[in-house]
Motif scaffolding. Sequence first.
Motif, PDB file in Angstrom:
ATOM      1  N   ALA A 258       0.859  -1.181   0.000  1.00 38.04           N
ATOM      2  CA  ALA A 258       0.000   0.000   0.000  1.00 38.04           C
ATOM      3  C   ALA A 258       0.893   1.228   0.000  1.00 38.04           C
ATOM      4  CB  ALA A 258      -0.924   0.005   1.223  1.00 38.04           C
ATOM      5  N   GLY A 259       0.527   2.250  -0.775  1.00 36.10           N
ATOM      6  CA  GLY A 259       1.301   3.464  -0.845  1.00 36.10           C
ATOM      7  C   GLY A 259       2.508   3.310  -1.726  1.00 36.10           C
ATOM      8  N   PRO A 260       3.540   4.142  -1.540  1.00 36.94           N
ATOM      9  CA  PRO A 260       4.725   4.100  -2.391  1.00 36.94           C
ATOM     10  C   PRO A 260       5.670   2.958  -2.074  1.00 36.94           C
ATOM     11  CG  PRO A 260       4.989   5.776  -0.708  1.00 36.94           C
ATOM     12  CD  PRO A 260       3.583   5.250  -0.559  1.00 36.94           C
ATOM     13  N   THR A 261       5.438   2.246  -0.993  1.00 40.20           N
ATOM     14  CA  THR A 261       6.308   1.138  -0.610  1.00 40.20           C
ATOM     15  C   THR A 261       5.519  -0.165  -0.587  1.00 40.20           C
ATOM     16  OG1 THR A 261       5.877   1.450   1.744  1.00 40.20           O
ATOM     17  CG2 THR A 261       7.730   2.676   0.790  1.00 40.20           C
ATOM     18  N   GLU A 262       6.261  -1.250  -0.568  1.00 37.79           N
ATOM     19  CA  GLU A 262       5.672  -2.582  -0.425  1.00 37.79           C
ATOM     20  C   GLU A 262       6.532  -3.382   0.544  1.00 37.79           C
ATOM     21  OE1 GLU A 262       5.703  -4.894  -3.955  1.00 37.79           O
ATOM     22  OE2 GLU A 262       7.613  -4.078  -4.676  1.00 37.79           O
ATOM     23  N   ALA A 263       5.876  -4.269   1.303  1.00 39.73           N
ATOM     24  CA  ALA A 263       6.559  -5.065   2.316  1.00 39.73           C
ATOM     25  C   ALA A 263       6.814  -6.465   1.784  1.00 39.73           C
ATOM     26  CB  ALA A 263       5.720  -5.136   3.594  1.00 39.73           C
ATOM     27  N   VAL A 264       8.031  -6.944   2.008  1.00 38.86           N
ATOM     28  CA  VAL A 264       8.435  -8.272   1.544  1.00 38.86           C
ATOM     29  C   VAL A 264       8.983  -9.040   2.746  1.00 38.86           C
ATOM     30  CG1 VAL A 264       9.931  -9.570   0.004  1.00 38.86           C
ATOM     31  CG2 VAL A 264       8.967  -7.398  -0.752  1.00 38.86           C
ATOM     32  N   LEU A 265       8.489 -10.247   2.939  1.00 40.80           N
ATOM     33  CA  LEU A 265       8.943 -11.090   4.040  1.00 40.80           C
ATOM     34  C   LEU A 265      10.264 -11.754   3.681  1.00 40.80           C
ATOM     35  CD1 LEU A 265       5.571 -12.814   5.005  1.00 40.80           C
ATOM     36  CD2 LEU A 265       6.671 -10.884   6.146  1.00 40.80           C
ATOM     37  N   PHE A 266      11.154 -11.840   4.669  1.00 37.58           N
ATOM     38  CA  PHE A 266      12.451 -12.473   4.428  1.00 37.58           C
ATOM     39  C   PHE A 266      12.799 -13.324   5.639  1.00 37.58           C
ATOM     40  CE2 PHE A 266      13.705  -8.791   6.888  1.00 37.58           C
ATOM     41  CZ  PHE A 266      14.748  -9.259   7.684  1.00 37.58           C
ATOM     42  N   SER A 267      13.836 -14.159   5.470  1.00 41.57           N
ATOM     43  CA  SER A 267      14.347 -14.998   6.554  1.00 41.57           C
ATOM     44  C   SER A 267      15.847 -15.154   6.367  1.00 41.57           C
ATOM     45  CB  SER A 267      13.658 -16.370   6.571  1.00 41.57           C
ATOM     46  OG  SER A 267      13.950 -17.085   5.375  1.00 41.57           O
ATOM     47  N   SER A 268      16.529 -15.498   7.445  1.00 38.80           N
ATOM     48  CA  SER A 268      17.967 -15.731   7.393  1.00 38.80           C
ATOM     49  C   SER A 268      18.324 -16.706   8.505  1.00 38.80           C
ATOM     50  CB  SER A 268      18.751 -14.422   7.553  1.00 38.80           C
ATOM     51  OG  SER A 268      18.486 -13.860   8.824  1.00 38.80           O
ATOM     52  N   GLY A 269      19.556 -17.184   8.470  1.00 46.88           N
ATOM     53  CA  GLY A 269      20.011 -18.135   9.468  1.00 46.88           C
ATOM     54  C   GLY A 269      19.963 -19.563   8.972  1.00 46.88           C
ATOM     55  N   ASN A 270      20.661 -20.436   9.689  1.00 43.13           N
ATOM     56  CA  ASN A 270      20.657 -21.867   9.390  1.00 43.13           C
ATOM     57  C   ASN A 270      19.368 -22.472   9.943  1.00 43.13           C
ATOM     58  OD1 ASN A 270      21.104 -24.606   9.100  1.00 43.13           O
ATOM     59  ND2 ASN A 270      23.249 -24.483   9.738  1.00 43.13           N
ATOM     60  N   PRO A 271      18.500 -23.017   9.087  1.00 42.28           N
ATOM     61  CA  PRO A 271      17.216 -23.532   9.576  1.00 42.28           C
ATOM     62  C   PRO A 271      17.352 -24.633  10.610  1.00 42.28           C
ATOM     63  CG  PRO A 271      17.204 -23.329   7.178  1.00 42.28           C
ATOM     64  CD  PRO A 271      18.614 -23.125   7.627  1.00 42.28           C
ATOM     65  N   ARG A 272      18.482 -25.321  10.656  1.00 40.55           N
ATOM     66  CA  ARG A 272      18.662 -26.393  11.627  1.00 40.55           C
ATOM     67  C   ARG A 272      19.042 -25.859  13.016  1.00 40.55           C
ATOM     68  NH1 ARG A 272      18.900 -31.406   9.356  1.00 40.55           N
ATOM     69  NH2 ARG A 272      19.168 -31.513   7.087  1.00 40.55           N
TER      70      ARG A 272
ATOM     71  N   GLU B 119      19.189 -21.866  14.002  1.00 40.36           N
ATOM     72  CA  GLU B 119      18.447 -20.665  14.376  1.00 40.36           C
ATOM     73  C   GLU B 119      17.991 -19.956  13.112  1.00 40.36           C
ATOM     74  OE1 GLU B 119      18.996 -16.578  17.049  1.00 40.36           O
ATOM     75  OE2 GLU B 119      20.707 -17.866  16.586  1.00 40.36           O
ATOM     76  N   GLU B 120      16.770 -19.499  13.129  1.00 39.12           N
ATOM     77  CA  GLU B 120      16.200 -18.830  11.954  1.00 39.12           C
ATOM     78  C   GLU B 120      15.585 -17.508  12.392  1.00 39.12           C
ATOM     79  OE1 GLU B 120      13.256 -19.766   8.143  1.00 39.12           O
ATOM     80  OE2 GLU B 120      13.254 -21.067   9.917  1.00 39.12           O
ATOM     81  N   THR B 121      15.942 -16.454  11.668  1.00 35.23           N
ATOM     82  CA  THR B 121      15.427 -15.116  11.927  1.00 35.23           C
ATOM     83  C   THR B 121      14.487 -14.718  10.800  1.00 35.23           C
ATOM     84  OG1 THR B 121      17.460 -14.513  13.073  1.00 35.23           O
ATOM     85  CG2 THR B 121      16.043 -12.716  12.344  1.00 35.23           C
TER      86      THR B 121
ATOM     87  N   THR C 165      10.713  -9.771  12.825  1.00 32.73           N
ATOM     88  CA  THR C 165       9.424 -10.199  13.379  1.00 32.73           C
ATOM     89  C   THR C 165       9.589 -11.259  14.449  1.00 32.73           C
ATOM     90  OG1 THR C 165       9.175 -11.825  11.619  1.00 32.73           O
ATOM     91  CG2 THR C 165       8.227  -9.631  11.251  1.00 32.73           C
ATOM     92  N   GLU C 166      10.477 -12.228  14.231  1.00 33.10           N
ATOM     93  CA  GLU C 166      10.655 -13.292  15.211  1.00 33.10           C
ATOM     94  C   GLU C 166      11.997 -13.960  14.990  1.00 33.10           C
ATOM     95  OE1 GLU C 166       7.878 -16.453  14.793  1.00 33.10           O
ATOM     96  OE2 GLU C 166       7.856 -16.340  12.600  1.00 33.10           O
ATOM     97  N   SER C 167      12.442 -14.682  16.015  1.00 33.09           N
ATOM     98  CA  SER C 167      13.682 -15.453  15.972  1.00 33.09           C
ATOM     99  C   SER C 167      13.397 -16.829  16.545  1.00 33.09           C
ATOM    100  CB  SER C 167      14.790 -14.752  16.762  1.00 33.09           C
ATOM    101  OG  SER C 167      15.975 -15.530  16.737  1.00 33.09           O
ATOM    102  N   ILE C 168      13.618 -17.861  15.763  1.00 33.65           N
ATOM    103  CA  ILE C 168      13.311 -19.233  16.160  1.00 33.65           C
ATOM    104  C   ILE C 168      14.621 -19.965  16.380  1.00 33.65           C
ATOM    105  CG2 ILE C 168      12.125 -21.349  15.508  1.00 33.65           C
ATOM    106  CD1 ILE C 168      10.412 -19.682  13.617  1.00 33.65           C
ATOM    107  N   GLU C 169      14.836 -20.464  17.585  1.00 33.82           N
ATOM    108  CA  GLU C 169      16.047 -21.204  17.913  1.00 33.82           C
ATOM    109  C   GLU C 169      15.692 -22.685  18.004  1.00 33.82           C
ATOM    110  OE1 GLU C 169      19.607 -21.346  21.294  1.00 33.82           O
ATOM    111  OE2 GLU C 169      18.024 -19.818  21.383  1.00 33.82           O
TER     112      GLU C 169
END
Length: 478
Positions: free
Chosen positions: A21-35, A37-39, A154-158
């Motif tokens: 919405a508006g001039p920007t758009e939000a995109v979900l991302f993730s990082s980290g080793n899924p085995r 910790e994942e951010t 948004t969250e950090s999964i260990e």
Amino acid sequence: MSISDLTSIPSSSSAPLSSSAGPTEAVLFSSGNPRIEETRGVVHLYRDITPSSSTSTSSSVILPIGRKPLVCVLAVPNHMTYADFCKFCGSFIQHMLEMRIVRIDGVDEQYSVIIRFDEQSFTDDFYKHFNRKRFSSLEEDICCVRYTLDVQQTESIERAQSSVSSSADCPVCLERLDQDKDSGGILTTICNHSFHCSCISKWTDSSCPVCRYCQQQAESTCSICGQSENLWLCVICGFVGCGRYKEGHAVRHWKETQHCYSLELETQRVWDYVGDNYVHRLIQSKTDGKLVELSGDQQDEISRTCDCDEDLSEALLNSKVEAIVEEYNNLLTSQLENQRKHFESLLLEIKEGNDKEIDEAVEKALHAKLPKLQLKLNKAIEEKTFLEEINKNLLENQEMWEEKIRKAEKREQISTRLKDLKIKQLEEQLSALIAQIESVTTDRPTDSAVSEIKNATVITLPSANNNTGETSGKEEGN
């Protein structure tokens, strides 16, 4: 705002942020080793309003109002390593304070890079130079650069305890991770490990130098049935097979090759099929010679000993390490010896099998060709008998014809002698007749001679054919 210091927001607010919405758009991302910790987070991107025409110049590019020295490079192909991307950025590396590798949700074959520059002018130059530019002249992938408004976590999964502790030093050069121009900024990999850009640019592999996690993850499957769960990797030859609770191809591989150590891909633990248990650090016991696992008590004992005397503890530790290395070498030697015996037995079985197959093939070929050969032999014997009979008859006829030829030659000789005799008589009579005629023509005949001629009787001589027939008859009669 530093990329590493992401603003933490509740995970429940990630849903509305996904809308554009508006001039920007939000995109979900993730990082980290899924085995481990994942951010997860969301990055707010400005809309791309760059003209798509190839003839557009840098002066015609419309830059967003209120932009920050923060951009995101989207859709970088996975085959590009960290060094390749640093080389692609070129001279702008010195003006980058921080780079972070992230995954965009739903995009598996590509990754994205969030970059923060030291000045806005270099950010604009980077955008104008690289936006809609190909990563390579040999590829079709295009670099998509978007201005970034904000990055939020948004969250950090260990999921597991990480074995690598976070540090403020670069793991390569062991210098402090400062955001200065000399080091070329900081690069954070997909597994959340940070390095100097100048240090990571020398790492030509696509994996992390610390944990060896690779952003180009290949899904492992069983080499035989294609199962993707409960997989085991042979630590000797690299064979991937499913566990005994699936199709049991890993156990079957051990029975066929005697490779007794297998790594469970899910837990990274090593299983010994011979001992039927998990083993991680194997040493050979000096009491009974069996392979045992180096327990934590032994390691704690080393640590307690280390507290007494630093020099003594170091010597004990070195001796322990040397003993472990020696035990591992013995383990490797015994495993190689077992493999040699195993493969020699396999070669012997293969040789015996080949010999047996050859004998069976020869016997089968003989059984298949024997009737044909016997039939040919019988036919040859019949022909030989027939030819012998013909030869016997010819020899008998030869003697008969030779006798007839001898008789014919004898008759021919007798006939020739008779003809010569008749010719001689005729020649004598002719000579006498010629002489008589000559005498008559020279002397006038007297009346008495004329009367004698008139009163003479003519005698007819038999022909040569009649004489020959009579003579032949006489000869045959005799």
